[in-house]
Design a protein around this motif. Sequence first.
Motif, PDB file in Angstrom:
ATOM      1  N   SER A 210       0.803  -1.214   0.000  1.00 33.63           N
ATOM      2  CA  SER A 210       0.000   0.000   0.000  1.00 33.63           C
ATOM      3  C   SER A 210       0.843   1.274   0.000  1.00 33.63           C
ATOM      4  N   ASP A 211       2.156   1.175   0.199  1.00 32.50           N
ATOM      5  CA  ASP A 211       3.016   2.361   0.145  1.00 32.50           C
ATOM      6  C   ASP A 211       3.560   2.605  -1.260  1.00 32.50           C
ATOM      7  N   GLY A 212       3.045   1.868  -2.261  1.00 30.13           N
ATOM      8  CA  GLY A 212       3.467   2.062  -3.641  1.00 30.13           C
ATOM      9  C   GLY A 212       4.670   1.250  -4.060  1.00 30.13           C
ATOM     10  N   THR A 213       5.088   0.295  -3.237  1.00 27.62           N
ATOM     11  CA  THR A 213       6.274  -0.508  -3.514  1.00 27.62           C
ATOM     12  C   THR A 213       5.905  -1.867  -4.100  1.00 27.62           C
ATOM     13  N   VAL A 214       6.676  -2.317  -5.090  1.00 30.87           N
ATOM     14  CA  VAL A 214       6.634  -3.688  -5.586  1.00 30.87           C
ATOM     15  C   VAL A 214       7.936  -4.351  -5.172  1.00 30.87           C
ATOM     16  N   ALA A 215       7.863  -5.574  -4.651  1.00 31.23           N
ATOM     17  CA  ALA A 215       9.060  -6.234  -4.137  1.00 31.23           C
ATOM     18  C   ALA A 215       9.160  -7.666  -4.641  1.00 31.23           C
ATOM     19  N   SER A 216      10.388  -8.116  -4.793  1.00 36.45           N
ATOM     20  CA  SER A 216      10.701  -9.500  -5.138  1.00 36.45           C
ATOM     21  C   SER A 216      11.528 -10.106  -4.012  1.00 36.45           C
ATOM     22  N   TYR A 217      11.126 -11.299  -3.560  1.00 33.43           N
ATOM     23  CA  TYR A 217      11.822 -11.985  -2.478  1.00 33.43           C
ATOM     24  C   TYR A 217      12.216 -13.385  -2.925  1.00 33.43           C
ATOM     25  N   ASP A 218      13.254 -13.925  -2.281  1.00 37.48           N
ATOM     26  CA  ASP A 218      13.631 -15.314  -2.477  1.00 37.48           C
ATOM     27  C   ASP A 218      12.612 -16.189  -1.750  1.00 37.48           C
ATOM     28  N   GLN A 219      12.004 -17.123  -2.473  1.00 33.90           N
ATOM     29  CA  GLN A 219      10.994 -17.982  -1.869  1.00 33.90           C
ATOM     30  C   GLN A 219      11.540 -18.771  -0.688  1.00 33.90           C
ATOM     31  N   ARG A 220      12.808 -19.116  -0.727  1.00 33.06           N
ATOM     32  CA  ARG A 220      13.353 -20.034   0.253  1.00 33.06           C
ATOM     33  C   ARG A 220      13.550 -19.410   1.628  1.00 33.06           C
ATOM     34  N   ASP A 221      13.989 -18.152   1.671  1.00 35.40           N
ATOM     35  CA  ASP A 221      14.290 -17.553   2.976  1.00 35.40           C
ATOM     36  C   ASP A 221      13.739 -16.143   3.133  1.00 35.40           C
ATOM     37  N   GLY A 222      13.062 -15.620   2.111  1.00 39.04           N
ATOM     38  CA  GLY A 222      12.487 -14.285   2.214  1.00 39.04           C
ATOM     39  C   GLY A 222      13.466 -13.152   1.982  1.00 39.04           C
ATOM     40  N   ALA A 223      14.690 -13.464   1.543  1.00 41.33           N
ATOM     41  CA  ALA A 223      15.666 -12.410   1.272  1.00 41.33           C
ATOM     42  C   ALA A 223      15.146 -11.499   0.157  1.00 41.33           C
ATOM     43  N   THR A 224      15.338 -10.183   0.326  1.00 42.06           N
ATOM     44  CA  THR A 224      14.882  -9.220  -0.673  1.00 42.06           C
ATOM     45  C   THR A 224      15.792  -9.270  -1.890  1.00 42.06           C
ATOM     46  N   LEU A 225      15.202  -9.519  -3.062  1.00 40.64           N
ATOM     47  CA  LEU A 225      15.962  -9.536  -4.310  1.00 40.64           C
ATOM     48  C   LEU A 225      15.973  -8.148  -4.946  1.00 40.64           C
ATOM     49  N   TRP A 226      14.841  -7.488  -4.938  1.00 35.53           N
ATOM     50  CA  TRP A 226      14.756  -6.083  -5.353  1.00 35.53           C
ATOM     51  C   TRP A 226      13.431  -5.502  -4.887  1.00 35.53           C
ATOM     52  N   GLN A 227      13.379  -4.185  -4.812  1.00 34.03           N
ATOM     53  CA  GLN A 227      12.130  -3.496  -4.543  1.00 34.03           C
ATOM     54  C   GLN A 227      12.120  -2.171  -5.304  1.00 34.03           C
ATOM     55  N   VAL A 228      10.939  -1.820  -5.820  1.00 32.99           N
ATOM     56  CA  VAL A 228      10.791  -0.641  -6.667  1.00 32.99           C
ATOM     57  C   VAL A 228       9.595   0.157  -6.171  1.00 32.99           C
ATOM     58  N   GLU A 229       9.759   1.470  -6.047  1.00 37.35           N
ATOM     59  CA  GLU A 229       8.652   2.333  -5.670  1.00 37.35           C
ATOM     60  C   GLU A 229       8.010   2.893  -6.931  1.00 37.35           C
ATOM     61  N   LEU A 230       6.740   2.564  -7.142  1.00 41.72           N
ATOM     62  CA  LEU A 230       6.033   3.016  -8.341  1.00 41.72           C
ATOM     63  C   LEU A 230       5.419   4.392  -8.172  1.00 41.72           C
ATOM     64  N   SER A 231       5.238   4.820  -6.935  1.00 38.50           N
ATOM     65  CA  SER A 231       4.448   6.025  -6.684  1.00 38.50           C
ATOM     66  C   SER A 231       5.120   7.298  -7.159  1.00 38.50           C
ATOM     67  N   ALA A 232       6.440   7.273  -7.363  1.00 38.01           N
ATOM     68  CA  ALA A 232       7.199   8.429  -7.833  1.00 38.01           C
ATOM     69  C   ALA A 232       6.897   9.650  -6.947  1.00 38.01           C
ATOM     70  N   GLU A 233       6.411  10.739  -7.553  1.00 36.45           N
ATOM     71  CA  GLU A 233       6.136  11.947  -6.792  1.00 36.45           C
ATOM     72  C   GLU A 233       4.750  11.954  -6.154  1.00 36.45           C
ATOM     73  N   ARG A 234       3.891  11.023  -6.550  1.00 35.23           N
ATOM     74  CA  ARG A 234       2.531  11.000  -6.013  1.00 35.23           C
ATOM     75  C   ARG A 234       2.540  10.451  -4.588  1.00 35.23           C
ATOM     76  N   LYS A 235       1.882  11.152  -3.694  1.00 32.54           N
ATOM     77  CA  LYS A 235       1.852  10.728  -2.301  1.00 32.54           C
ATOM     78  C   LYS A 235       0.426  10.569  -1.773  1.00 32.54           C
ATOM     79  N   ASP A 236      -0.531  10.427  -2.694  1.00 31.92           N
ATOM     80  CA  ASP A 236      -1.890  10.113  -2.289  1.00 31.92           C
ATOM     81  C   ASP A 236      -2.403   8.993  -3.181  1.00 31.92           C
ATOM     82  N   PHE A 237      -3.154   8.080  -2.627  1.00 30.45           N
ATOM     83  CA  PHE A 237      -3.669   6.928  -3.379  1.00 30.45           C
ATOM     84  C   PHE A 237      -2.541   6.240  -4.166  1.00 30.45           C
ATOM     85  N   GLU A 238      -1.451   5.965  -3.468  1.00 31.97           N
ATOM     86  CA  GLU A 238      -0.272   5.437  -4.143  1.00 31.97           C
ATOM     87  C   GLU A 238      -0.231   3.910  -4.169  1.00 31.97           C
TER      88      GLU A 238
END
Length: 298
Positions: A210-238
């Motif tokens: 809900s904070d505008g982030t998309v994330a990829s994790y390793d299925q095996r241990d939950g390690a973060t592979l990458w995360q990207v914020e899509l909301s850019a400059e928008r800070k409402d309904f992100e």
Amino acid sequence: SGENTPPGLTLARALVLAVVLSGCAGLRPPDREIPAAEVAWSTPLYTLEDFSYEPDGRAGSLLVEAGRSRVLVVSSRDRLIRGLEASTGRLLWKVETLGPNRARPTASEGGVYVPSLDGRVYALDPATGKEIWTSEKVGQGSLYTSPVIATASDGVRRLFVTGSDNRLIALDASSGGYIWDRQRKHPAQLTIEGHAGVATAGDAVFTGYSDGTVASYDQRDGATLWQVELSAERKDFEDVDTTPVIAEGRVIVSGYRAGLHALELESGATAWTLPGDGYGDALLFNRMLYVPRADGAV
């Protein structure tokens, strides 16, 4: 489901309908009339007057092969999961849960898996409704989305589901045991109350927050592979409240005010973006993406 009936109709009931589709094998030519569908059977589940009116009070269902028979597994807000005979609508079994149920079940290797608003996942035998396992509650959220079951390179079958407390949960699909979870904070500003589901590819699992982030994790241990914020400059309904779709090495996902995005599977780098507000869950068919929008367009 019958739950979009206005509250004034006090005798309305939630129904499961089986519809006979004839003449609907392809697109209709402009000069051809579509035959009316016929109702093969209907089964009342509960009386709507027992519950407050909710425009989004729908539930989920799944048709499952159970031995020589086919069972329609229905989750509903009256705290029951039901198994109906697919050919007749006859009730075969029902299982009580500790909360209402809105998510569509998932079937895998002879079991059917139903997340509940009580924060637990119920694994059942679709033929009898017998419990295979019930998970413990993880976090403080309710489970609105359909779970995904995947086997990573380590040979372990895991069940992934997201909670309304902005949490991704990994369970052992064989036992329901907790493996790991990842959570992000809810933003303080206004958000759209949706719930992103889960997608998997290789050893990775993908979801949105809900904070505008998309994330990829390793299925095996939950390690973060990458995360990207899509909301850019928008800070409402992100919010990213759509379930990711995997297509040709990319993750297709949208933020409510951030447009539709294709992210590279391995890195999260943006491959392309389609601007606009209110994109919904995408459907992939024959290399084409079909995406509804909040303004009524597709």
